[in-house]
Motif scaffolding. Structure first.
Motif, short mmCIF file in Angstrom:
data_model
loop_
_atom_site.label_atom_id
_atom_site.label_comp_id
_atom_site.label_asym_id
_atom_site.label_seq_id
_atom_site.Cartn_x
_atom_site.Cartn_y
_atom_site.Cartn_z
N VAL A 187 40.73 43.39 6.46
CA VAL A 187 41.72 44.46 6.38
C VAL A 187 41.34 45.45 5.29
CG1 VAL A 187 44.17 45.01 6.13
CG2 VAL A 187 43.49 42.77 7.04
N LYS A 188 41.49 46.74 5.57
CA LYS A 188 41.34 47.76 4.54
C LYS A 188 42.62 48.58 4.49
CE LYS A 188 39.07 51.30 7.40
NZ LYS A 188 37.87 52.15 7.53
N ILE A 189 42.92 49.10 3.32
CA ILE A 189 44.13 49.91 3.12
C ILE A 189 43.72 51.37 3.02
CG2 ILE A 189 46.11 50.34 1.62
CD1 ILE A 189 45.95 47.44 0.72
N SER A 190 44.36 52.21 3.82
CA SER A 190 44.00 53.62 3.85
C SER A 190 44.81 54.48 2.87
CB SER A 190 44.18 54.19 5.27
OG SER A 190 45.51 54.02 5.72
N SER A 191 45.93 53.96 2.39
CA SER A 191 46.76 54.75 1.46
C SER A 191 46.06 54.86 0.10
CB SER A 191 48.13 54.09 1.29
OG SER A 191 48.00 52.78 0.77
N PRO A 192 46.37 55.92 -0.67
CA PRO A 192 45.71 56.10 -1.98
C PRO A 192 45.98 54.94 -2.94
CG PRO A 192 46.79 58.13 -1.28
CD PRO A 192 47.23 57.05 -0.32
N GLN A 193 47.20 54.43 -2.93
CA GLN A 193 47.53 53.27 -3.76
C GLN A 193 47.52 52.01 -2.90
OE1 GLN A 193 51.19 55.10 -5.24
NE2 GLN A 193 50.37 54.97 -7.31
N LYS A 194 47.13 50.89 -3.50
CA LYS A 194 46.90 49.67 -2.72
C LYS A 194 47.42 48.45 -3.48
CE LYS A 194 42.56 51.70 -1.03
NZ LYS A 194 42.86 53.04 -1.62
N ILE A 195 47.98 47.52 -2.72
CA ILE A 195 48.44 46.26 -3.31
C ILE A 195 47.80 45.09 -2.56
CG2 ILE A 195 50.43 44.77 -3.79
CD1 ILE A 195 52.16 47.25 -3.96
N PHE A 196 47.22 44.18 -3.32
CA PHE A 196 46.59 42.99 -2.74
C PHE A 196 47.29 41.75 -3.31
CE2 PHE A 196 43.36 46.30 -2.64
CZ PHE A 196 42.88 46.20 -1.34
N VAL A 197 47.82 40.91 -2.41
CA VAL A 197 48.50 39.68 -2.80
C VAL A 197 47.54 38.52 -2.52
CG1 VAL A 197 50.52 38.22 -2.49
CG2 VAL A 197 50.73 40.71 -2.23
#
Length: 323
Positions: free
Chosen positions: A145-155
Motif C-alpha cells: 500500500v502507498k499513501i497519496s496524500s501529502p501527510q501520511k500515518i502508518f500504524v
C-alpha cells in the motif's frame, strides 16, 4: 510540507511501552533513508524512561505533560497530537498498533484528512515512495500500500519490528505543559490482573486451544506457564467459548506476539491464529492430530495427548530447575 517524521510513544503506568520503542526504531531507519528530521511525541505526566528513546535512534522527544493525561483520553490525545502535527508541518506519523494506537490513529487521520495504513508488517522505500505491507484475508495474502496524500500515518503491528538498540545516547526531552485539554472522554480506571504477564510483552507464552476440552483444564496451561516464567495465551475459539478473557487471545483478532518460545497446547493452527504468532523464534506444538496445521510451522512437535504429556513436562522442568 516539512521533511519531518513524528513517532508517537505510548506510555502505561508512566513507562513507555516496548511496542513504542519498536515504532521509534522503524521511524529512525526511515528517517535516515529519506534524510528527514525525526522527533518523538509522548503525552502523560511523570514518565520515567523517556530518555531511553535515544537508544533507538530518536534523540529528540517532546513531552506534553499534565496530571490529567496520565490515563488515555481519545479527545485530549487527538487534539494535542493533531495540533502538534500541524504546528511542525510534519509529513509522516508512526504509531504502534496497540489498542490505544488503533483508536488514536483514525481520529488523527480524519482530522488531518490524510491517508492511513494500519497493521503494517514491513516498510520499504522504493521508486521515491514509502510502501507499506499489510496482511489481508486473515493473513492468507499480503498487500503493498502507498499513501497519496501529502501527510501520511502508518500504524505498525506490535512484535513484528524489532526494538534493537543502536546507541547508548540519551534523548533530549522538551517538556510542554499541556493546557486547554479536551477531556470529554477519558479513562477512569485501568484494571490489570496482579502477577499475570501480558502476552504482548512476554518472552515465553504457553497457549491453549479447544484441545484443552474445557476451562477447568486450563490449569495445566497455567502451571506450565508458571514453571517457565511465561504468560498464558489462548486461541480465538477458546475466548469465544468464554473459557479465557480476550486479553489472552493470540491471533489476527487478538494480539500479535513474537516471543522467544511459544508453546501451543491443543491448538490445531487455524490461519487466524498462525497470523498472530508465527514470528515467534521457537514454536513447540503438542497435539494428538498429526495432521494439525500447527505442525507445519512448529520447530518442535509432539503428537500425543496434552493431558498425559504436559504434566510430565512440568515435572521434568521442575527437576531441571531444582538442580
Amino acid at each position: 510540507m516539512a521533511n519531518k517524521i513524528l513517532v508517537f510513544l505510548e506510555q502505561r503506568n508512566n513507562q513507555i511501552k516496548k511496542s513504542s520503542f519498536e515504532a521509534a526504531k522503524v521511524a529512525s531507519d526511515i528517517a535516515k533513508k529519506l534524510n528527514y528530521e525525526i522527533e518523538a511525541v509522548i503525552i502523560g505526566n511523570n514518565i520515567e524512561n523517556i530518555e531511553e528513546t535515544g537508544n533507538y535512534g530518536v534523540n529528540n522527544v517532546v513531552h506534553f505533560k499534565n496530571s490529567q493525561l496520565e490515563n488515555y483520553s481519545t479527545s485530549a490525545y487527538t487534539k494535542i497530537l493533531f495540533n502538534y502535527f500541524n504546528e511542525t508541518d510534519a509529513e509522516i506519523l508512526f504509531i504502534s498498533g496497540t489498542a490505544l494506537g488503533k483508536d488514536l490513529a483514525p481520529h488523527i487521520s480524519a482530522k488531518l484528512d490524510c491517508g492511513l495504513v494500519s497493521d503494517c508488517i514491513a516498510l520499504e522505500y522504493r521508486n521515491n515512495e514509502l510502501i507499506a505491507t499489510r496482511p489481508i484475508f486473515a493473513g492468507k495474502a499480503l498487500m503493498d500500500v502507498k499513501i497519496s496524500s501529502p501527510q501520511k500515518i502508518f500504524v505498525l503491528r506490535p512484535n513484528v519490528f524489532k526494538a534493537e538498540k543502536v546507541s547508548d545516547t540519551k534523548a533530549e526531552v522538551k517538556i510542554i505543559n499541556a493546557e486547554d485539554i479536551d477531556l470529554s472522554t477519558r479513562v477512569i480506571e485501568i484494571k490489570k490482573s496482579d502477577g499475570k504477564l501480558d502476552v504482548a510483552e512476554a518472552d515465553i507464552i504457553v497457549s491453549g486451544g479447544r484441545g484443552m476440552k474445557g476451562p477447568e483444564y486450563f490449569n495445566l496451561v497455567e502451571q506450565l506457564a508458571e514453571v517457565l516464567g511465561g504468560a498464558v495465551g489462548a486461541s480465538r475459539a477458546v475466548v469465544d467459548a468464554g473459557w479465557r478473557p480476550h486479553s489472552e487471545q493470540v491471533g489476527q483478532t487478538g494480539k500479535t506476539v513474537a516471543p522467544t518460545l511459544y508453546i501451543a497446547l491443543g491448538i490445531s493452527g487455524a490461519i487466524q491464529h498462525l497470523a498472530g504468532m508465527r514470528s515467534s523464534k521457537y514454536i513447540v506444538a503438542i497435539n494428538k492430530d498429526k495432521d494439525a496445521p500447527i505442525f507445519q510451522i512448529a520447530d518442535y512437535g509432539i503428537i500425543g495427548d496434552v493431558f498425559e504429556i504436559v504434566p510430565s513436562l512440568i515435572e521434568e522442568i521442575k527437576k531441571v530447575k531444582s538442580n
